[in-house]
Design a protein around this motif. Structure first.
Motif, PDB file in Angstrom:
ATOM      1  N   UNK A   1      48.497 -41.533  74.499  1.00  0.00           N
ATOM      2  CA  UNK A   1      47.457 -41.068  73.588  1.00  0.00           C
ATOM      3  C   UNK A   1      47.929 -39.991  72.612  1.00  0.00           C
ATOM      4  N   UNK A   2      48.810 -39.111  73.043  1.00  0.00           N
ATOM      5  CA  UNK A   2      49.178 -37.993  72.181  1.00  0.00           C
ATOM      6  C   UNK A   2      49.992 -38.484  70.977  1.00  0.00           C
TER       7      UNK A   2
ATOM      8  N   UNK B   1      39.365 -43.870  73.439  1.00  0.00           N
ATOM      9  CA  UNK B   1      39.636 -42.720  74.308  1.00  0.00           C
ATOM     10  C   UNK B   1      40.837 -41.928  73.775  1.00  0.00           C
TER      11      UNK B   1
ATOM     12  N   UNK C   1      39.846 -40.006  70.743  1.00  0.00           N
ATOM     13  CA  UNK C   1      39.040 -38.852  71.142  1.00  0.00           C
ATOM     14  C   UNK C   1      39.918 -37.729  71.664  1.00  0.00           C
ATOM     15  N   UNK C   2      40.880 -38.090  72.509  1.00  0.00           N
ATOM     16  CA  UNK C   2      41.789 -37.064  73.040  1.00  0.00           C
ATOM     17  C   UNK C   2      42.620 -36.453  71.915  1.00  0.00           C
TER      18      UNK C   2
ATOM     19  N   UNK D   1      40.475 -33.920  70.091  1.00  0.00           N
ATOM     20  CA  UNK D   1      40.266 -32.708  70.883  1.00  0.00           C
ATOM     21  C   UNK D   1      41.550 -31.876  70.930  1.00  0.00           C
ATOM     22  N   UNK D   2      42.681 -32.544  71.093  1.00  0.00           N
ATOM     23  CA  UNK D   2      43.962 -31.827  71.099  1.00  0.00           C
ATOM     24  C   UNK D   2      44.166 -31.105  69.777  1.00  0.00           C
TER      25      UNK D   2
ATOM     26  N   UNK E   1      41.923 -30.186  67.580  1.00  0.00           N
ATOM     27  CA  UNK E   1      40.939 -29.103  67.436  1.00  0.00           C
ATOM     28  C   UNK E   1      41.397 -27.870  68.211  1.00  0.00           C
ATOM     29  N   UNK E   2      41.848 -28.084  69.452  1.00  0.00           N
ATOM     30  CA  UNK E   2      42.249 -26.946  70.283  1.00  0.00           C
ATOM     31  C   UNK E   2      43.497 -26.268  69.729  1.00  0.00           C
ATOM     32  N   UNK E   3      44.333 -27.041  69.052  1.00  0.00           N
ATOM     33  CA  UNK E   3      45.531 -26.461  68.427  1.00  0.00           C
ATOM     34  C   UNK E   3      45.213 -25.911  67.034  1.00  0.00           C
TER      35      UNK E   3
ATOM     36  N   UNK F   1      34.013 -41.286  71.924  1.00  0.00           N
ATOM     37  CA  UNK F   1      33.935 -40.499  73.160  1.00  0.00           C
ATOM     38  C   UNK F   1      33.593 -39.027  72.895  1.00  0.00           C
ATOM     39  N   UNK F   2      33.695 -38.613  71.628  1.00  0.00           N
ATOM     40  CA  UNK F   2      33.371 -37.224  71.306  1.00  0.00           C
ATOM     41  C   UNK F   2      32.314 -37.246  70.205  1.00  0.00           C
TER      42      UNK F   2
ATOM     43  N   UNK G   1      31.897 -31.906  65.623  1.00  0.00           N
ATOM     44  CA  UNK G   1      33.329 -31.833  65.298  1.00  0.00           C
ATOM     45  C   UNK G   1      33.517 -31.670  63.794  1.00  0.00           C
TER      46      UNK G   1
END
Lengths: 307, 246
Positions: free
Chosen positions: B143-144, B174, B177-178, B181-182, B184-186, B210-211, B216
């Motif tokens: 996913x990354x 999925x 979505x990951x 989120x990754x 956003x957090x970074x 999924x988000x 967002x």
């Protein structure tokens, strides 16, 4: 999870356990410590965390004979530091509104130790509305509920309501989590499942949420070398009925671990003073021991509660 | 020439041209797509006034046509954007770019721009190019890496385009979505907006994200930087997700 990952998890935990055992004397309570601790954060609290790690190694029984002996020795050392529970008993008598004597005692109960007067005392206090209404963070309230459950399996708590009150209970935007919130989130899972003993106790909506986002959280905190938090997130993974994370987290922890078993809490250099290095990183050793133990136990099958 | 700063390096000149071109697309989107507060750009100015502008058109790729696709206005050879893209393909042919940049990302972006050019009736050699072959779309299971790759392919996330990349996006919810989120957090809001576009495109065709995209996209708008390309990705995602004003 591959055999390779399990070997890594076992090795990281075992190395951390023996490092903690060798270093344990550095974490002794000061001679003549009284129930009014000058600094409850140190070394009282870490000693309780050592007891937690040792109690889980013994509960799961998935470690080798050398590791099991180290866990027994560590638990005995910590119990002795607390004068066979008298220190906890005296502290609870003096401060009936404090919950840390109960929470610390629970780890020893899990490991097979009992202090009857203390057991009676915390049972009485736990039934008081006043104690139940103590102002605290929602995940801390779960810690208390779990401690009561360990000390007295007959103790009842409204787990649904307690869990719903936590950050994780809201299954909120996963992209807003920060470092401190991440720790709170992990503890919600630890206490609801009693550190992986009851994976099915986690509401399915929360388990689904964690299976979606846990890999992202592990990814971003391993990127910045937050090994303590990565370890906690790996415990969370192992507390799920079906763990979701790949080998990456464990591989990074294994690479970060020093040859003597010390696992640095973060990417900062480890202090050259052995006492300082111990104090800085003892929590991360506890995390590594618990993470490896619960990961192995989950993989080997039956949750401890059902054995 | 709007950017006659003799001290600017070619790279700076190109970057400025891309920003200007993206801002222009945003303004057109504002007219065509009901958006209200895009960066100000003077749409009376000619779209292309320099070689850097042509390079910018190639870099923006299909996004140059985003206002038309989102407003469901058919592209025609008389449109200024179509003429600019056709000229850009002549001056910077795909082969020159493909050899300079690794992997299939550029090839897919070229394909998207060329495909839209073809639909407008513009007949260039590039416009006849088939979709890239081989296996350029990596495994969504990783996913990354995969979601970062999809971020680079965000100009393809437009209604009306379809390809193996789009198919892979529909199956990889999925992982997308990951990826969001990754990012956003970074605090990598640019990447977050680009990946969110794929989720918004999916949502527009009935695939659940999924988000929750509304919060967002609002967050990116408030926390993201001022660059026009991110604003364009964001606006496209908002329009696709129907999130404007929510």
């Amino acid at each position: 999870m591959s055999a390779e990952v399990l070997r890594t998890a076992h090795q990281v935990a075992s190395n951390a356990l023996h490092w903690l055992q060798r270093s344990a004397p550095l974490g002794a309570l000061p001679t003549g410590a009284t129930v009014d601790l000058a600094d409850p954060e140190n070394p009282y609290k870490p000693l309780g965390e050592t007891a937690l790690a040792a109690s889980l190694v013994l509960r799961e029984g998935v470690a080798g004979p050398g590791d099991l002996q180290a866990a027994r020795d560590l638990l005995a050392f910590a119990w002795q530091e607390f004068d066979g529970g008298d220190v906890l008993y005296e502290r609870q008598l003096r401060h009936p509104m404090l919950t840390d004597p109960l929470e610390t005692y629970a780890h020893f109960v899990r490991g097979g130790y009992r202090h009857r007067p203390l057991g009676e005392l915390v049972g009485h206090l736990g039934a008081l509305d006043s104690v139940g209404a103590i102002e605290m963070m929602p995940n801390r309230r779960l810690a208390v509920a779990n401690a009561h459950r360990v000390v007295d399996p007959g103790h009842r708590s409204d787990w649904t309501a307690l869990t719903a009150a936590c950050w994780l209970g809201a299954t909120p935007e996963p992209w807003m989590i920060d470092w401190m919130t991440a720790y709170h989130m992990t503890h919600t899972v630890f206490h609801v499942t009693d550190w992986g003993a009851h994976p099915a106790a986690l509401p399915s909506a929360i388990a689904d949420y964690l299976r979606l986002w846990l890999p992202v959280w592990i990814d971003i905190w391993q990127e910045v070398g937050q090994w303590d938090l990565v370890g906690e997130l790996l415990i969370v993974d192992a507390c799920l009925e079906e763990p979701v994370c790949d080998a990456q987290g464990w591989d990074r922890l294994a690479r970060a671990q020093h040859a003597d078993g010390l696992l640095p809490r973060d990417a900062e250099p480890v202090d050259e003073d052995p006492v300082r290095a111990f104090k800085d990183n003892e929590h991360t050793a506890v995390v590594a021991i618990v993470a490896g133990t619960v990961t192995l136990a989950r993989e080997l099958g039956v949750p401890a509660a059902d054995r | 020439m709007p950017f006659a700063d003799a001290s600017a390096s070619p790279h700076e000149e190109f970057a400025a041209a891309v920003e200007r071109m993206a801002a222009r697309a945003l303004t057109v989107l504002g007219t065509a797509g009901g958006a209200v507060d895009g960066p100000a750009a003077d749409s009376a100015t000619a779209l292309v006034t320099s070689r850097a502008d042509l390079a910018a058109a190639r870099i923006l790729g299909a996004d140059l046509f985003a206002p038309y696709l989102l407003a469901q206005v058919p592209l025609e050879s008389g449109h200024e954007e179509v003429r600019a893209m056709a000229e850009a393909f002549r001056v910077f042919p795909p082969e020159a770019l493909r050899t300079a940049t690794a992997g299939g990302t550029i090839a897919w972006r070229d394909w998207a721009a060329a495909e839209l050019l073809r639909r407008s009736g513009e007949s260039t050699r590039a416009a006849a190019a088939p979709p890239p072959g081989g296996a350029p779309v990596a495994d969504p299971g990783r996913w990354s890496e995969w979601s970062q790759r999809m971020a680079q392919l965000s100009p393809l996330a437009l209604p009306g385009l379809d390809s193996r990349v789009h198919e892979s996006a529909r199956r990889g919810g999925v992982s997308l979505g990951r990826g969001v989120v990754r990012a956003m957090l970074r605090r990598d809001y640019r990447t977050a907006a680009r990946i969110a576009r794929w989720l918004a495109l999916g949502q527009a065709s009935g695939v659940d994200s999924p988000v929750d995209l509304g919060p967002v996209l609002r967050h990116i708008r408030l926390f993201g930087g001022p660059d026009a390309r991110t604003a364009l990705d964001l606006r496209v995602a908002e329009l696709l997700a129907g999130a404007v004003g929510r």
